[in-house]
Design a protein around this motif. Structure first.
Motif, PDB file in Angstrom:
ATOM      1  N   LYS A  29       0.768  -1.220   0.051  1.00  0.00           N
ATOM      2  CA  LYS A  29       0.123   0.020  -0.019  1.00  0.00           C
ATOM      3  C   LYS A  29       0.753   1.287   0.119  1.00  0.00           C
ATOM      4  O   LYS A  29       0.732   2.202  -0.613  1.00  0.00           O
ATOM      5  N   GLU A  30       1.997   1.254   0.767  1.00  0.00           N
ATOM      6  CA  GLU A  30       2.908   2.150   0.808  1.00  0.00           C
ATOM      7  C   GLU A  30       3.643   2.556  -0.561  1.00  0.00           C
ATOM      8  O   GLU A  30       3.706   3.789  -1.101  1.00  0.00           O
ATOM      9  N   GLN A  31       3.936   1.333  -1.149  1.00  0.00           N
ATOM     10  CA  GLN A  31       4.498   1.337  -2.672  1.00  0.00           C
ATOM     11  C   GLN A  31       3.425   2.044  -3.455  1.00  0.00           C
ATOM     12  O   GLN A  31       3.919   2.989  -4.489  1.00  0.00           O
ATOM     13  N   ILE A  32       2.253   1.543  -3.353  1.00  0.00           N
ATOM     14  CA  ILE A  32       1.077   2.382  -4.260  1.00  0.00           C
ATOM     15  C   ILE A  32       1.033   3.757  -4.181  1.00  0.00           C
ATOM     16  O   ILE A  32       0.974   4.814  -5.221  1.00  0.00           O
ATOM     17  N   ILE A  33       1.086   4.251  -3.015  1.00  0.00           N
ATOM     18  CA  ILE A  33       0.821   5.778  -2.566  1.00  0.00           C
ATOM     19  C   ILE A  33       2.187   6.411  -3.075  1.00  0.00           C
ATOM     20  O   ILE A  33       1.935   7.625  -3.715  1.00  0.00           O
ATOM     21  N   ASP A  34       3.182   5.750  -2.926  1.00  0.00           N
ATOM     22  CA  ASP A  34       4.537   6.479  -3.510  1.00  0.00           C
ATOM     23  C   ASP A  34       4.373   6.528  -5.001  1.00  0.00           C
ATOM     24  O   ASP A  34       4.956   7.627  -5.487  1.00  0.00           O
ATOM     25  N   LEU A  35       3.841   5.528  -5.720  1.00  0.00           N
ATOM     26  CA  LEU A  35       3.637   5.618  -7.144  1.00  0.00           C
ATOM     27  C   LEU A  35       2.764   6.989  -7.406  1.00  0.00           C
ATOM     28  O   LEU A  35       3.015   7.580  -8.418  1.00  0.00           O
ATOM     29  N   VAL A  36       1.687   6.714  -6.833  1.00  0.00           N
ATOM     30  CA  VAL A  36       0.585   7.782  -7.098  1.00  0.00           C
ATOM     31  C   VAL A  36       1.365   9.350  -6.677  1.00  0.00           C
ATOM     32  O   VAL A  36       1.234  10.320  -7.669  1.00  0.00           O
ATOM     33  N   ILE A  37       2.033   9.622  -5.698  1.00  0.00           N
ATOM     34  CA  ILE A  37       2.651  10.741  -5.680  1.00  0.00           C
ATOM     35  C   ILE A  37       3.792  11.089  -6.424  1.00  0.00           C
ATOM     36  O   ILE A  37       3.842  12.252  -6.908  1.00  0.00           O
ATOM     37  N   GLY A  38       4.336  10.177  -6.800  1.00  0.00           N
ATOM     38  CA  GLY A  38       5.652  10.433  -7.794  1.00  0.00           C
ATOM     39  C   GLY A  38       4.839  10.774  -9.212  1.00  0.00           C
ATOM     40  O   GLY A  38       5.364  11.749  -9.868  1.00  0.00           O
ATOM     41  N   ALA A  39       3.548  10.172  -9.624  1.00  0.00           N
ATOM     42  CA  ALA A  39       3.075  11.005 -10.793  1.00  0.00           C
ATOM     43  C   ALA A  39       2.330  12.326 -10.579  1.00  0.00           C
ATOM     44  O   ALA A  39       2.311  12.945 -11.353  1.00  0.00           O
ATOM     45  N   ALA A  40       2.131  12.721  -9.533  1.00  0.00           N
ATOM     46  CA  ALA A  40       1.633  13.953  -9.097  1.00  0.00           C
ATOM     47  C   ALA A  40       2.663  14.962  -9.469  1.00  0.00           C
ATOM     48  O   ALA A  40       2.378  16.249  -9.897  1.00  0.00           O
ATOM     49  N   ASP A  41       3.763  14.574  -9.112  1.00  0.00           N
ATOM     50  CA  ASP A  41       5.001  15.589  -9.184  1.00  0.00           C
ATOM     51  C   ASP A  41       5.017  16.716  -8.552  1.00  0.00           C
ATOM     52  O   ASP A  41       5.405  17.880  -9.011  1.00  0.00           O
ATOM     53  N   ARG A  42       4.449  16.762  -7.525  1.00  0.00           N
ATOM     54  CA  ARG A  42       4.426  18.063  -6.708  1.00  0.00           C
ATOM     55  C   ARG A  42       4.273  17.438  -5.004  1.00  0.00           C
ATOM     56  O   ARG A  42       3.863  16.123  -4.905  1.00  0.00           O
ATOM     57  N   GLU A  43       4.058  18.266  -4.184  1.00  0.00           N
ATOM     58  CA  GLU A  43       3.852  17.899  -2.782  1.00  0.00           C
ATOM     59  C   GLU A  43       2.498  17.300  -2.628  1.00  0.00           C
ATOM     60  O   GLU A  43       1.588  18.186  -2.797  1.00  0.00           O
ATOM     61  N   VAL A  44       2.325  16.379  -2.140  1.00  0.00           N
ATOM     62  CA  VAL A  44       0.945  15.624  -1.764  1.00  0.00           C
ATOM     63  C   VAL A  44       0.961  15.051  -0.115  1.00  0.00           C
ATOM     64  O   VAL A  44       1.932  14.641   0.175  1.00  0.00           O
ATOM     65  N   ASP A  45      -0.361  15.265   0.487  1.00  0.00           N
ATOM     66  CA  ASP A  45      -0.500  14.711   1.809  1.00  0.00           C
ATOM     67  C   ASP A  45      -0.709  13.383   1.702  1.00  0.00           C
ATOM     68  O   ASP A  45      -1.867  13.111   1.174  1.00  0.00           O
ATOM     69  N   ARG A  46       0.085  12.562   2.039  1.00  0.00           N
ATOM     70  CA  ARG A  46       0.051  10.888   1.895  1.00  0.00           C
ATOM     71  C   ARG A  46      -1.013  10.516   2.683  1.00  0.00           C
ATOM     72  O   ARG A  46      -1.680   9.700   2.280  1.00  0.00           O
ATOM     73  N   ASN A  47      -1.280  11.430   3.510  1.00  0.00           N
ATOM     74  CA  ASN A  47      -2.403  10.776   4.594  1.00  0.00           C
ATOM     75  C   ASN A  47      -3.899  10.980   3.879  1.00  0.00           C
ATOM     76  O   ASN A  47      -4.698  10.463   4.362  1.00  0.00           O
TER      77      ASN A  47
END
Length: 568
Positions: A9-27
């Protein structure tokens, strides 16, 4: 303690944040399991990202799908509407989950949620009354909460709080003296006292003179009258012996037992101090604390005749718990009809300046088919009678299945099945739901029941025994490539999260439902795919999967206080 599922799940969130290419609140990003298998193994909604990026969630999902490069256990990514859907590679996922279960064994699913020391108070029967199936739900629920919280990493002190004084005791002693003096009690003295109490409650309820006589006994007990204290101590032992016998059957153990009699005087002292400080006041001779500004009405602390109440004693009990055991939190398990009372009690303690963390875990009661039970009315199902009835059914069923077994083995097996039927039926229902106990349903070997889960364990044990493998090293997890196997592995990976949810909500039913779903998935796997008759590498991989299912079932049943079975 991070498990494979959490890592993915952490890996999936990392992939999504990486695609956003900006600061994202992972929570703000939640990885969920879709309702249908064709929608992926995991999904992330893009609604939060839509607000952040000022684009439609559907557009974001479509754009991110193109940007995300699958890696590790993630095989592919798709988008369905406003969701990003992730599909896992069962071979890589299996290589992460199954060895984890094999390595951790009985500790698989255990957590490290905190170092706090918590006290769980449960069972709380009254002496001189029957131990009925309403008390049974409390004992089984409390015991499971102790198991689950220990498994989650907390230091747990399990305690009982027995009502060994009060109006019910006085009524029972009064009736013993008035109507049963010189009578030889039967072997089961605890049950006998309960019958006497029911008689007393009915007679004092119908006759004001009798009520006054019983009240007089209560006053004499509270002032230390030697005659009545001697009878109280003698009969109290009868009830406590009966309780111990029941707890032994249930496998319920306590680190300490508190009694109402030991906190009565300290409780009165606290109430008097509240009066002196002006926190409490007199009202028609009684002592109350005004909680109107908290929308909790007036809380009665002491009766007008000076006799104590539950509240009197509970104030002292709260102080005793924290002082004696240096706990960080106190949890009390009682039925939901006392919910408002505990709100008043906790607020009173806070007003006193006793600012400790306390929680009430309510549950609904167990009913007969024609309505609620009442000790006063005498329409309760006693634990002893109830247990014997379930045990008899379990013996009959076991004998039918195992005619070659000795009577001793049939009895021992039937006892485990009966307890599984009782405990699971009490725990599979959410705390907030009323239970109408159905013996046929509880003892079913193919329904939502404890015996069904035990039977699943025994079936697995039989498979593993036939396989005769000492170890399962060098497994080719790529052989676990069917949808059924993947679904089963995903379910196994969920177990630690289920434990966490059960702790958070005080609901062992979360574990019970999970175990049933796991057993059904295994049954589907067992019926559709060959295990022992498959080719060597596949056989080995499937046996590793089967062994993992067995381990998780055993671990989960243990949290419910149920023993898994090797054969039945």
């Amino acid at each position: 303690m991070e498990y494979a599922l959490q890592k993915i799940k952490e890996q999936i969130i990392d992939l999504v944040i990486g695609a956003a290419d900006r600061e994202v609140d992972r929570n703000q990003l939640e990885v969920v399991i879709p309702p249908e298998a064709e929608m992926g193994d995991f999904a992330v909604s893009c609604f939060y990202l839509a607000k952040l990026l000022r684009r439609s969630p559907n557009q974001i999902a479509d754009d991110f799908k193109k940007k995300i490069q699958p890696a590790g256990a993630i095989k592919s990514v798709q988008n369905i509407g406003p969701y990003l859907n992730f599909f896992i590679n069962p071979a890589i996922f299996g290589k992460k989950v199954l060895p984890e279960i094999q390595k951790k064994k009985a500790a698989y699913g255990a957590l490290k949620l905190g170092k706090e020391k918590i006290m769980i108070e449960y069972s709380q029967p009254n002496t001189h009354k029957e131990f009925h199936i309403g008390h049974l739900r409390n004992a089984v629920l409390g015991n499971s909460l102790v198991n689950i919280n220990k498994f989650a990493g907390y230091k747990v002190v399990a305690v009982n709080y027995i009502g060994d004084i009060g109006a019910h005791v006085a009524k029972c002693l009064w009736a013993l003296e008035k109507f049963h003096q010189g009578e030889k009690p039967p072997e089961n003295k605890g049950k006998y006292l309960g019958q006497v109490y029911t008689e007393a409650a009915q007679k004092t309820g119908a006759n004001p003179d009798f009520k006054e006589q019983a009240d007089a006994v209560l006053r004499k007990l509270e002032t230390g009258d030697k005659k009545w204290l001697a009878l109280w101590q003698k009969t109290r032992k009868w009830s406590l012996a009966e309780f111990d016998k029941i707890y032994k059957i249930l496998g319920v153990k306590f680190d300490d037992v508190f009694f109402e009699s030991e906190v009565e005087k300290p409780g009165k002292k606290i109430v008097n101090e509240l009066l002196k400080k002006g926190l409490a006041e007199k009202s028609d001779g009684a002592v109350i604390i005004n909680l109107e500004k908290y929308n909790l009405k007036n809380f009665l602390l002491l009766k007008s005749d000076g006799l104590s109440l539950y509240s009197t004693k509970d104030l002292a009990l709260a102080e005793l718990k924290f002082k004696k055991y240096k706990i960080d939190k106190s949890i009390v398990v009682t039925d939901s009809r006392q919910s408002f009372y505990f709100q008043q009690l906790f607020k009173t303690l806070a007003v006193m300046g006793f600012n400790k963390e306390m929680a009430h875990v309510p549950y609904e009661f167990v009913t007969l088919k024609d309505g609620a039970m009442s000790s006063r009315a005498g329409n309760v199902i006693l634990f002893e009678d109830f247990y014997e009835q379930v045990l008899l059914r379990a013996k009959t069923e076991t004998k039918k299945r195992r005619q070659d077994w000795s009577d001793k083995k049939i009895k021992a097996t039937a006892e485990k099945i009966a307890l599984a039927a009782i405990k699971f039926n009490m725990l599979k229902t959410g705390n907030n739901n009323i239970i109408v106990f159905d013996i046929e349903e509880a003892l079913s070997f193919d329904g939502f029941s404890g015996p069904y889960l035990q039977y699943t364990c025994s079936r697995i044990s039989s498979v593993m025994k036939k396989a005769g493998l000492a170890g399962l090293a060098e497994i080719n997890y790529a052989k676990l490539n069917s949808d059924i196997e993947k679904e089963l592995m995903l379910k196994l990976a969920e177990f630690p999260q289920v434990v966490k949810e059960a702790v958070k909500t005080y609901q062992p039913s979360e574990v019970a439902k999970y175990l049933f779903d796991l057993a059904r998935l295994f049954s589907n796997f067992y019926q559709k795919l060959p295990i022992l008759n498959s080719e060597a590498a596949t056989r080995k991989a499937r046996l590793a999967l089967v062994g993992a299912v067995e381990q998780v079932l055993v671990n989960g049943l243990g949290l419910l206080g149920i023993e898994a079975m090797k054969e039945m």
